[in-house]
Every structure is written in structure tokens, then in C-alpha cells.
Design a protein around this motif. Sequence first.
Motif: not given
Length: 186
Positions: A24-27, A56-59, A64-67
Motif C-alpha cells: 500500500a505504501m508503494l501504491v 486497495l483496502e490498506f491504501t 481514502l482520496p487516492y481511490i
Amino acid sequence: MTTDALYKSLNYVNHSREKRAEMAMLVAKNPHLIAPLFAIAFTVDDPISCKACWVLEFTAKEDLPYIFPYLTLFTANLSNVHLDSSVRPMAKICEYLTKSYFSKTTNSTQKALTKSHLEKMTTVCFDWLITDQKVAAKAYAMTSLLLLGKKFKWILPELKVILEKNYPEGSAAYKARARLTLAKIK
């Protein structure tokens, strides 16, 4: 990182929080990876799709705005997700979104989520609640539906009927969450 490289790196993600958080950190550092991550997540019959859902859950949990740019894609494809290991993180993302949307503090989620997104999440959460899903997915769906009932008044009576009907056969965890949800409905 290409989609193929992302796919291969998902092979190294496991159930551990450490591995999921690492990816998730990489993403988060490479937001352009979110689109291919969703593409992998919604390849619903591929076992690797579960790992994409976990990331995606961790991201979403971290930021949250990333999605947000993918909310239409997310809500349009939620009903296709069927592997237990994918349903749980997708239900959790729905919970994150609804909790943020119904927060008393004004935030960007309230602008990002449309009525259509909320309606699609409502439908899927009801589906998860009435089909044979694991308790965690049902619990997240209960929370989401309880909150969505603030906007769509018809939800709460329907939710109450379903919870009362399924309560006797539910597991201890299901019953505990159902009791909490029912107490908030009344």
C-alpha cells in the motif's frame, strides 16, 4: 512499474499486515498504480485479485482520496466480486467510504461520492448481507447500510427485517454486530 510488474509483485503479498502495508505504501508513492490495481482486483476469478483487494483496502485506509478517481469503476464492479478473500476488503472499503461520507466534519468524500455511487453500494451491501458471505463482510455491510439509511430512509426498515430474520441462525459474531445495529435502528 508496469501492470505486469505490479501483478508479479502481488504474488509476494500475503495475509500479514506488514506485506499488505508495504505494498500500500508503494501504491501511495506511485498513485498511477491504482488504476492497474483496480483492474487486477476486478479480474474476479483470478486468485491474485484478492491480493489486489487487500492492497486497495490498506491504501484506502491510509488515504481514502487516492481511490476517488475510481469510484465509478469501484461501485460498478463491486457486485462482480465473489471470492471471500476479495469480498471482505471491498466491504471494508465501503465502510470506510460511508463512515467518511456521513462524518459530521465536512470532507472530500462528501463531494466525491455521488448518489449513484451510494445506491450501488447500498445494493451490493444488501446482497452481501443476504447471501452466503463471511461474517466480516456482513458486519461491514451492516455498518455501511446503517449509515446509508440516513440518506435513503427505506434502508433502515429493510435492514431491520433482514437482521431480525437472520439473527437466530447467525454466528456469535453476526449476532453481536446485528444487536448493535438493531439498537441503533430503534
